[in-house]
Motif scaffolding. Structure first.
Motif, PDB file in Angstrom:
ATOM      1  N   THR A 139       0.838  -1.219   0.000  1.00  0.00           N
ATOM      2  CA  THR A 139       0.000   0.000   0.000  1.00  0.00           C
ATOM      3  C   THR A 139       0.861   1.252   0.000  1.00  0.00           C
ATOM      4  N   GLN A 140       1.907   1.254   0.849  1.00  0.00           N
ATOM      5  CA  GLN A 140       2.793   2.427   0.902  1.00  0.00           C
ATOM      6  C   GLN A 140       3.526   2.615  -0.422  1.00  0.00           C
ATOM      7  N   LEU A 141       3.975   1.494  -1.019  1.00  0.00           N
ATOM      8  CA  LEU A 141       4.679   1.586  -2.304  1.00  0.00           C
ATOM      9  C   LEU A 141       3.754   2.146  -3.395  1.00  0.00           C
ATOM     10  N   ALA A 142       2.507   1.687  -3.409  1.00  0.00           N
ATOM     11  CA  ALA A 142       1.548   2.176  -4.411  1.00  0.00           C
ATOM     12  C   ALA A 142       1.343   3.679  -4.274  1.00  0.00           C
ATOM     13  N   ARG A 143       1.208   4.147  -3.015  1.00  0.00           N
ATOM     14  CA  ARG A 143       0.987   5.578  -2.787  1.00  0.00           C
ATOM     15  C   ARG A 143       2.173   6.401  -3.265  1.00  0.00           C
TER      16      ARG A 143
END
Length: 892
Positions: free
Chosen positions: A31-35
């Motif tokens: 999720t953090q990487l996608a953001r």
């Protein structure tokens, strides 16, 4: 994840491993990487999963950038994996190109203004003024950057800034490497339907004028469905769809169908639901304030548009329509269209109101046409020309449009029926009006214009304004006839001036008759004037009678002037009674008169009381006069207090006197403190005067310091004036440094003085550059020097170019000077042409020099000039056209 069975090709497995290890090293969950990468959470999950399929080039690029991995190696692995699995080649990333490679006008952002060039050599755009709808776009862009596909459509009328708003909104995505696709070939609808399935992640789909896509009868619904599919396909996201629509199309697409009827826009309606934002036609107060701030900081396009913002802030429409309006004027289909426009331009620049009668324009246009063009006019040329000029350009503007004046808001008067023009009226586009004021300011309208004005204009203010314009151009006969028409229609200014002319000609009876017409129209000032003229002629009895008539009609000034007349006649008692009447009705000048009478009678106490009454009514000069009286009586402290009160009420002279008192008393520190206080309140002259006093006292260092302070407070004249004083006292050597400082602060006069010194010391070559610099900063004297230099060198053409520069700066003496040079050189014909040009600019002296002496001027042109510049034949002044039956030249 690494324990899952790996069904990928070797290259794909290696690509996935490197990406997942990079994520682990960066200590980021999916999720953090996608953001951080600006892609969807599902996109990241699929890229790191053996069952997720080969990630797109955009996904690999975005993840490599965040994880600081070698992008080239990862893209090579992606290319190899694609070859192993038969996927799409790595270099295929969908339609479009990088946002930064687009030029805004390619995306249908309207050119602004009349063709200014930007720093990159392309068409310049004004600074962008954000409005409420920009927040909607900003939210959509932020969501797209965070990995969420979306759509936003701006709805507004033509040229309200929709496309420009979209262009400004996508600039943050340009910095992130996004692409932009504008489908338009072979048709917009075919291009969109043919390639929407190829759109890849991190792409802006540009649907400007979206009716061409969504409203297409054959493909519109299919395009809406394809856009919808693109937005929900996570593997192809994120994407951002931006569109613009006119309100009528948005209404058609979103309206619910009639029961039992067809529903041609069902998919379009679903697509637009909740995703439109309105763009207002006008700038609100906040946007106008920001536009003005940009203009003040040097944005020429906005500054130009703001000069025409009469229509409630229709700034974008003005900017968008200007280029086409200018083209329509310069390249009309029919010469008659241009003739109508030029007649309208001349009417507006010479003072006719916004609403131009059709009959006036058609009659005025005749002499704007050449003989050949006039002979080829068809019977319906008027209708054809008006139809051509009514065709709209961007922003719903037309060069000359039919309009309906609003009903009058004033109470009925005897002349109300005369104010409304008969028949259709037209309005000239604001941009063309301004263009005409600039490009035609040197021209005198032809005879047909003045004939048409006299025959067809009825508004008294229009007629009087044209009378003044004719007089300024020495077209005396037309000035008189138009002024008479204005008077006949109730213009009090025209009646007032005609009354003065009759009085000056000795026709007292006629002057009084006209004066009473002015009074009947609600103005008593003319009676005051006539009374003053009678008094100056020695007819005190007649003057008093007129003053009394004016007073009986409510003129308070007449009471005061009558009191002053009684003073001069020695009737102090009668004067005081009249002055008190005027004072009781609020005339402050009457209090001054009473106070002066008390001073002359030795009643200083009574005079002070009256001056205080005047001061209480806002008479700052009364405080100043009281201070003078106190100072004369030796009461320095009282005088200083009154000077301070006067200064607090805005009297600059009182403050300067207060500073001078401190200086004379030896209180230099106190004087300087007051001067600085004055400068802090915007009165930099106080610092400058203090600097002069220091200079006169021999304190050159102190004077220079104060002059610099004045310059720092915005008075660029301070250093220059001090330099002039020093030059007069000690010569050039002591002043040169100050002149240079003043020039560095932007003082053009200082530049000119430096150029003069350079010329005197080293000749023309050493001074020419400085003269040019001063001229470029607006120095007319420097232009004169350059003109003289060109003339002496035999470069008449260059001298004339410079003379026109001076005229463009508002100084028509340059044309007059050049005419004199031509005359001295023996070129009488050229001199006369320039004298006439100068006269058309309003340079009256040029007319005198068309003859050898002023007396010959009166002999040659006692009746003025005709519109074409030839002398006017004798005519009879002071005869009403309507009453005498006299017809002005050229009328029928």
């Amino acid at each position: 994840m690494l324990d899952e069975p790996d069904h990928c090709s070797p290259a794909h497995a290696e690509l996935r491993r490197r990406l997942d290890e990079g994520r682990a090293r960066a200590r980021l969950d999916q999720t953090q990487l996608a953001r951080k990468a600006g892609v969807g959470r599902t996109t990241v999950s699929k890229a790191l999963s053996s069952r997720g399929g080969l990630p797109s080039v955009e996904t690999v690029t975005a993840l490599a950038d965040v994880l600081k991995l070698p992008m080239g190696e990862l893209l090579e692995l992606r290319r190899t994996a694609a070859e192993e699995t038969g996927a799409a080649p790595a270099d295929v990333s969908g339609p479009g190109r990088a946002i930064g490679q687009w030029e805004p006008h390619e995306l249908e952002v309207h050119p602004a203004g009349s063709g200014e060039t930007g720093a990159d050599g392309g068409r310049a755009l004004p600074k962008y003024v954000a409005r409420e709808h920009d927040a909607v776009l900003a939210d959509a862009v932020a969501a797209a950057a965070a990995g969420h596909s979306g759509i936003a459509v701006l709805v507004g009328t033509s040229s309200t800034g929709k496309t420009r708003a979209c262009w400004e909104a996508v600039q943050p995505l340009a910095e992130k490497g996004w692409r932009l696709w504008h489908p338009f070939d072979p048709t917009r609808a075919e291009a969109a339907l043919g390639d929407l399935h190829r759109v890849g992640p991190r792409t802006v789909v540009w649907l400007n004028e979206a009716q061409h896509y969504l409203g297409d009868r054959k493909f519109g619904e299919r395009i809406a469905a394809a856009v919808h599919q693109l937005l929900i396909d996570e593997q192809r996201g994120p994407v951002l769809v931006l569109g613009t629509l006119w309100p009528e199309y948005a209404h058609d697409y979103t309206a619910l169908p009639e029961p039992g009827g067809g529903d041609p826009y069902s998919r379009v309606r679903e697509l637009l639901a909740g995703h439109t934002a309105s763009v207002p036609d006008t700038f609100d107060t906040k946007a106008l304030a920001e536009a003005k701030a940009f203009a003040e900081r040097g944005d020429a396009l906005l500054a130009d548009a703001l000069t025409r913002s009469r229509d409630g802030g229709r700034i974008t429409q003005d900017l968008a329509g200007a280029p086409e309006l200018l083209r329509r004027y310069e390249q009309p289909r029919k010469p008659a269209a241009r003739a109508l426009l030029e007649a309208a331009m001349d009417a507006r620049r010479l003072g006719v109101g916004l609403h131009l009668p059709q009959a006036f324009l058609a009659a005025a246009a005749c002499d704007y046409l050449s003989d050949d063009d006039y002979d080829q006019l068809s019977d319906d040329w008027v209708e054809q020309a008006y139809a051509e000029l009514a065709e709209r350009v961007h922003g719903k503007q037309a060069p000359l449009r039919h309009t309906t004046p609003r009903p009058p808001r004033c109470s009925p008067t005897p002349t109300t029926s005369m104010l409304a023009p008969k028949g259709p009226v037209f309005r000239l586009a604001d941009y063309l009006e301004q263009h005409g004021r600039t490009t035609r300011r040197h021209l005198c309208p032809p005879a047909s214009f003045w004939n048409a004005a006299h025959a067809h204009l009825t508004h008294p203010d229009d007629l009087n304004n044209l009378a003044e314009a004719a007089e300024d151009r020495h077209r005396l006969q037309w000035s008189h006839h138009l002024r008479q028409r204005a008077a006949d229609h109730g213009n009090t200014d025209a009646l007032y001036l005609l009354a003065r002319m009759r009085e000056g000609a000795g026709d007292r009876e006629g002057a009084e008759a006209l004066a009473w017409q002015v009074v009947d129209h609600g103005s008593n000032d003319v009676l005051d004037l006539l009374a003053l003229m009678r008094e100056m002629a020695g007819d005190r009895e007649g003057a008093e009678a007129l003053y009394r008539q004016a007073a009986d009609h409510g003129s308070i000034d007449a009471l005061y002037l009558l009191a002053a007349l009684r003073v001069r006649a020695g009737d102090r008692e009668g004067a005081e009674a009249l002055a008190w009447q005027a004072a009781d009705h609020g005339n402050t000048n009457a209090l001054y008169l009473l106070a002066e009478m008390r001073v002359e009678a030795g009643d200083r106490e009574g005079a002070e009381a009256l001056y205080r009454q005047a001061a209480d009514r806002g008479g700052t000069n009364a405080l100043y006069r009281l201070a003078e009286m106190r100072e004369g009586a030796g009461d320095r402290e009282g005088a200083e207090d009154l000077y301070r009160q006067a200064a607090d009420h805005g009297s600059i002279h009182a403050l300067n006197l207060l500073i001078e008192m401190r200086e004379r008393a030896g209180d230099q520190e106190g004087a300087e403190t007051l001067a600085r206080q004055a400068a802090d309140h915007g009165n930099t002259r106080a610092l400058y005067l203090l600097a002069l006093w220091r200079e006169r006292a021999g304190n050159r260092e102190g004077a220079e310091a104060l002059a610099r302070q004045a310059a720092d407070h915005g008075s660029i004249d301070a250093l220059y004036r001090l330099a002039v004083f020093r030059e007069e006292a000690w010569g050039w050597e002591g002043a040169e440094a100050l002149y240079r400082q003043a020039a560095d602060h932007g003082n053009t006069d200082a530049l000119y003085r430096l150029a003069v010194f350079r010329e005197e010391a080293w000749g023309w070559e050493g001074a020419e550059a400085l003269y040019r610099q001063a001229a470029d900063h607006g120095s007319i004297d420097a232009l004169y020097r350059l003109i003289g230099m060109r003339e002496r060198a035999g470069d008449r053409e260059g001298a004339e170019v410079l003379a026109w520069q001076a005229a463009d700066h508002g100084d028509t003496r340059a044309l007059y000077l050049l005419a004199e040079m031509r005359e001295k050189a023996g070129d009488r014909e050229g001199a006369e042409a320039l004298y006439r040009q100068a006269a058309d600019h309003g340079e009256t002296n040029a007319l005198y020099h068309l003859a050898e002496r002023p007396i010959r001027f009166h002999r040659l042109w006692p009746h003025g000039l005709d519109p074409d510049g030839t002398p006017t034949s004798p005519w009879q002044p002071f005869v009403s056209v309507e009453r005498s039956g006299h017809v002005p030249p050229g009328t029928s």
